[in-house]
Design an enzyme around this catalytic site. Structure first.
Site, PDB file in Angstrom:
ATOM      1  N   THR A 181      35.530  32.643  30.650  1.00 42.45           N
ATOM      2  CA  THR A 181      34.665  33.526  31.507  1.00 42.45           C
ATOM      3  C   THR A 181      34.601  34.709  30.286  1.00 42.45           C
ATOM      4  OG1 THR A 181      36.592  34.632  32.588  1.00 42.45           O
ATOM      5  CG2 THR A 181      35.291  32.644  33.636  1.00 42.45           C
ATOM      6  N   GLY A 183      32.771  37.907  31.552  1.00 39.77           N
ATOM      7  CA  GLY A 183      32.432  38.838  32.263  1.00 39.77           C
ATOM      8  C   GLY A 183      30.786  38.931  32.310  1.00 39.77           C
ATOM      9  N   ASP A 199      46.169  43.117  50.384  1.00 43.07           N
ATOM     10  CA  ASP A 199      45.588  43.923  49.483  1.00 43.07           C
ATOM     11  C   ASP A 199      45.500  45.614  50.052  1.00 43.07           C
ATOM     12  OD1 ASP A 199      45.516  42.178  47.503  1.00 43.07           O
ATOM     13  OD2 ASP A 199      43.219  41.782  47.610  1.00 43.07           O
ATOM     14  N   GLY A 231      35.902  44.784  47.739  1.00 42.23           N
ATOM     15  CA  GLY A 231      37.019  44.106  48.338  1.00 42.23           C
ATOM     16  C   GLY A 231      37.198  42.680  47.732  1.00 42.23           C
ATOM     17  N   ASN A 286      39.947  34.032  30.900  1.00 45.01           N
ATOM     18  CA  ASN A 286      39.001  35.079  30.323  1.00 45.01           C
ATOM     19  C   ASN A 286      38.842  35.093  28.856  1.00 45.01           C
ATOM     20  OD1 ASN A 286      40.954  37.062  29.734  1.00 45.01           O
ATOM     21  ND2 ASN A 286      40.818  37.679  31.821  1.00 45.01           N
ATOM     22  N   ASP A 319      32.415  46.599  41.940  1.00 38.31           N
ATOM     23  CA  ASP A 319      33.734  46.381  42.069  1.00 38.31           C
ATOM     24  C   ASP A 319      34.027  44.833  41.451  1.00 38.31           C
ATOM     25  OD1 ASP A 319      36.466  46.038  42.489  1.00 38.31           O
ATOM     26  OD2 ASP A 319      36.435  46.317  44.676  1.00 38.31           O
ATOM     27  N   ASP A 338      37.873  34.926  40.692  1.00 41.02           N
ATOM     28  CA  ASP A 338      38.536  34.138  41.853  1.00 41.02           C
ATOM     29  C   ASP A 338      37.431  33.389  42.367  1.00 41.02           C
ATOM     30  OD1 ASP A 338      40.924  35.087  40.862  1.00 41.02           O
ATOM     31  OD2 ASP A 338      41.186  36.565  42.633  1.00 41.02           O
TER      32      ASP A 338
END
Length: 288
Positions: A204, A206, A11, A271, A178, A230, A236
């Site tokens: 999901t 949010g 990443d 991250g 989601n 973030d 995940d």
């Protein structure tokens, strides 16, 4: 035991004042890199949730350090192959409010062989979990093999493709997606998520938490408050903790609650795999 057929990415992170518009050149205010990929993120989350997890995947020579990093985080790595392809990577742009935009190169993640997948699953035992996402190839073969061996198949349907989910219906025990993905799947199949024949579906939502749809009805769970910086990797982290909780013998309600707590900590960090919270951090934060 959890067997995770999952992606492994390098990443690259770029912090920007706002997400770039089409044709816009934008200077990043910071840069960093680390271990990522939805599969790797979920493996790390499961390991940090105190589950035993073995990752099934592939990297190129440029990604050997990612395999070492997974091992450091407590993930079993004998079934991560090194092949003659570049390691997958993602360029992640994050704006000040925490929203992100991601460009993904799949690389070695989509060049897995049945020999790699089957060789790993021959070591599995009935009652183990097979966890998958949509960032590798081989899901249909893996799900069929796992089902024949008596494993519970969990599928996090992202990056979302309705046809990929439809091909696995009948082999999935737990589906995680989601709200937007759930709507798209319902439109593609003409069925509600509760009518797909999947024993447990987690949608999901949010900042609004999630809902659990099963053959006994639907239950909503509120999210835990968090000052998000973030959102990358939060889903995940939720899935990894959810499956880890179930694998450790928790009931669904308890596992979902643990996963929501983990997700709330994750959105307050910048991250991906390298900053996923461990179980002790959650216990300390929530007094459990």
């Amino acid at each position: 035991m959890i067997w995770n057929l999952g992606s492994i990415n390098i990443d690259n992170f770029y912090e920007v004042p706002h997400l770039p518009a089409a044709g816009e050149t934008l200077a990043a205010t910071s840069y960093g890199f680390g271990l990522g990929g939805k599969g790797a993120n979920m493996s790390v989350a499961a390991a940090r949730a105190a589950a035993r997890i073995s990752h099934i995947g592939a990297v190129g020579a440029d990604g050997r350090w990612t395999r070492d990093r997974l091992l450091e985080y407590g993930v079993d790595t004998p079934h991560i192959a090194q092949i003659e392809m570049p390691t997958g990577h993602a360029n992640i742009v994050v704006e000040r409010g925490g929203e992100n935009s991601i460009v993904l190169f799949q690389g070695a993640n989509v060049h897995l062989t049945e020999a790699i997948i089957g060789g790993a699953l021959t070591e599995a035992s009935p009652g183990d979990f097979l966890l998958m996402q949509n960032e590798t190839n081989g899901q249909e073969y893996a799900a069929a093999t796992a089902q024949s061996l008596g494993l519970c198949v969990a599928y996090a349907a992202a990056p979302f493709e309705a046809s990929a989910v439809e091909r696995l219906l009948g082999r999935i025990d737990l589906l995680v997606l989601n709200e937007v993905e759930a709507s798209q799947l319902e439109a593609a199949t003409g069925k509600t998520v509760g009518a797909l024949g999947v024993a447990d579906v987690i949608v999901t939502l949010g900042a609004q938490g999630c809902k659990w749809v099963s053959n006994i009805g639907e239950k909503h769970f509120d999210a835990y408050p968090a000052d998000a910086v973030d959102t990358t990797g939060a889903g995940d982290t939720f899935t990894g903790y959810l499956v880890a909780g179930l694998d450790r013998g928790m009931d669904m309600v308890t596992a979902i609650d643990l996963a929501l707590k983990a997700g709330s900590l994750m959105v307050m960090r910048r991250g991906t795999a390298d900053v996923i919270p461990d179980l002790k951090e959650i216990q300390d934060r929530f007094g459990i």
